[in-house]
Design a protein around this motif. Sequence first.
Motif, PDB file in Angstrom:
ATOM      1  N   VAL A 113      12.164  58.348  33.632  1.00 56.79           N
ATOM      2  CA  VAL A 113      12.889  57.553  33.421  1.00 56.79           C
ATOM      3  C   VAL A 113      13.542  56.780  32.096  1.00 56.79           C
ATOM      4  N   PHE A 114      15.290  57.211  32.305  1.00 57.35           N
ATOM      5  CA  PHE A 114      16.207  56.643  31.237  1.00 57.35           C
ATOM      6  C   PHE A 114      16.804  55.600  32.153  1.00 57.35           C
ATOM      7  N   PHE A 115      16.491  54.212  31.525  1.00 56.06           N
ATOM      8  CA  PHE A 115      17.052  53.178  32.582  1.00 56.06           C
ATOM      9  C   PHE A 115      17.950  52.412  31.281  1.00 56.06           C
ATOM     10  N   LEU A 116      19.942  52.876  32.137  1.00 56.49           N
ATOM     11  CA  LEU A 116      20.913  52.718  31.057  1.00 56.49           C
ATOM     12  C   LEU A 116      22.017  51.198  31.859  1.00 56.49           C
ATOM     13  N   SER A 117      21.636  50.415  31.063  1.00 55.12           N
ATOM     14  CA  SER A 117      22.160  48.899  31.662  1.00 55.12           C
ATOM     15  C   SER A 117      22.508  48.053  30.562  1.00 55.12           C
ATOM     16  N   ARG A 144       7.172  57.202  33.127  1.00 58.58           N
ATOM     17  CA  ARG A 144       7.371  56.868  31.844  1.00 58.58           C
ATOM     18  C   ARG A 144       8.791  56.155  31.893  1.00 58.58           C
ATOM     19  N   VAL A 145       8.679  54.651  31.882  1.00 64.12           N
ATOM     20  CA  VAL A 145      10.232  54.147  31.439  1.00 64.12           C
ATOM     21  C   VAL A 145      10.887  54.108  30.304  1.00 64.12           C
ATOM     22  N   VAL A 146      12.057  54.907  29.987  1.00 62.30           N
ATOM     23  CA  VAL A 146      12.902  53.910  28.948  1.00 62.30           C
ATOM     24  C   VAL A 146      14.348  53.195  28.667  1.00 62.30           C
ATOM     25  N   ALA A 147      13.798  52.433  28.128  1.00 68.94           N
ATOM     26  CA  ALA A 147      15.345  51.163  28.520  1.00 68.94           C
ATOM     27  C   ALA A 147      16.279  51.099  27.404  1.00 68.94           C
ATOM     28  N   ALA A 155      18.277  42.595  27.633  1.00 65.08           N
ATOM     29  CA  ALA A 155      17.261  41.573  29.046  1.00 65.08           C
ATOM     30  C   ALA A 155      16.590  42.927  28.744  1.00 65.08           C
ATOM     31  N   LEU A 156      15.848  43.956  28.168  1.00 66.59           N
ATOM     32  CA  LEU A 156      16.048  45.197  29.076  1.00 66.59           C
ATOM     33  C   LEU A 156      14.499  45.036  28.873  1.00 66.59           C
ATOM     34  N   GLY A 157      13.322  44.419  27.815  1.00 61.62           N
ATOM     35  CA  GLY A 157      12.265  44.967  26.986  1.00 61.62           C
ATOM     36  C   GLY A 157      11.208  44.582  27.890  1.00 61.62           C
ATOM     37  N   ALA A 158      11.512  43.917  29.138  1.00 62.15           N
ATOM     38  CA  ALA A 158      10.564  44.445  30.448  1.00 62.15           C
ATOM     39  C   ALA A 158      10.082  45.346  31.182  1.00 62.15           C
ATOM     40  N   ILE A 159      11.475  45.852  31.430  1.00 65.63           N
ATOM     41  CA  ILE A 159      11.585  47.683  32.127  1.00 65.63           C
ATOM     42  C   ILE A 159      11.279  48.512  31.101  1.00 65.63           C
ATOM     43  N   GLY A 160      11.598  48.306  29.552  1.00 69.45           N
ATOM     44  CA  GLY A 160      10.935  50.108  28.571  1.00 69.45           C
ATOM     45  C   GLY A 160       8.950  49.901  28.580  1.00 69.45           C
ATOM     46  N   THR A 161       8.298  50.639  29.391  1.00 64.33           N
ATOM     47  CA  THR A 161       6.836  50.572  29.579  1.00 64.33           C
ATOM     48  C   THR A 161       6.820  51.305  28.520  1.00 64.33           C
ATOM     49  N   PHE A 162       8.168  53.017  28.498  1.00 71.67           N
ATOM     50  CA  PHE A 162       7.276  53.670  27.351  1.00 71.67           C
ATOM     51  C   PHE A 162       8.129  52.976  25.901  1.00 71.67           C
ATOM     52  N   ARG A 163       9.544  52.547  25.811  1.00 71.25           N
ATOM     53  CA  ARG A 163      10.037  52.905  24.823  1.00 71.25           C
ATOM     54  C   ARG A 163      11.304  51.571  25.154  1.00 71.25           C
TER      55      ARG A 163
END
Length: 197
Positions: A113-117, A144-147, A155-163
Amino acid sequence: MGSDVLPCYVACDVSLSMADHMDELNTGLREFRGAVHADASVAGRVLCSVVGFGERPHVVQRLLPMDELAELPVPGPRTGTNFGPAFTFLRTVIDDDVLALERHRLHVHRPLVFFLSDGQPTDPLAWPPAFAALTDPGWVRRPRVVAFGVGDADALGAIGTFRTYLSRDGVRLGTALFASVMHVLSTSRPPTGRTLS
């Protein structure tokens, strides 16, 4: 399509605060598509879905081969940037998609998952439990979550479990997406049977 596939989900904040970034992000998606097609070891093995979210999430493009990758929608006058419903939605969509792939006897890698915000959720108390469910170690299909932080996001550090990447550091979206895909495909063991790797 290869016998082993990597499902990718680009989940993008399309609230009004993201309006100035959409051209850059769509350019990144085009670069990502081009890089995948240019590498014979990857082309045909990567499927991609695009999900937009603001107050509520919605599918922009269902899971399809990379040559059909859609562009992100123009942000509308959405009043919220709710992370929680997006995470809950992703868990449901991933469950449905992976089950469908397995029915076709494909070997499925753990999704990306690539989470863009731009990093400003409007549901600060609601999103952590939804994210915990999405990344639950007891769920075999957990992604695996890439923020990817857009603009001044920090504020996305807690969301990027992979990178975690930040565009303000000069990282291009297409480069970040392709590097993440290549890392997974080159380091995770080839799936055997229909278990996720």
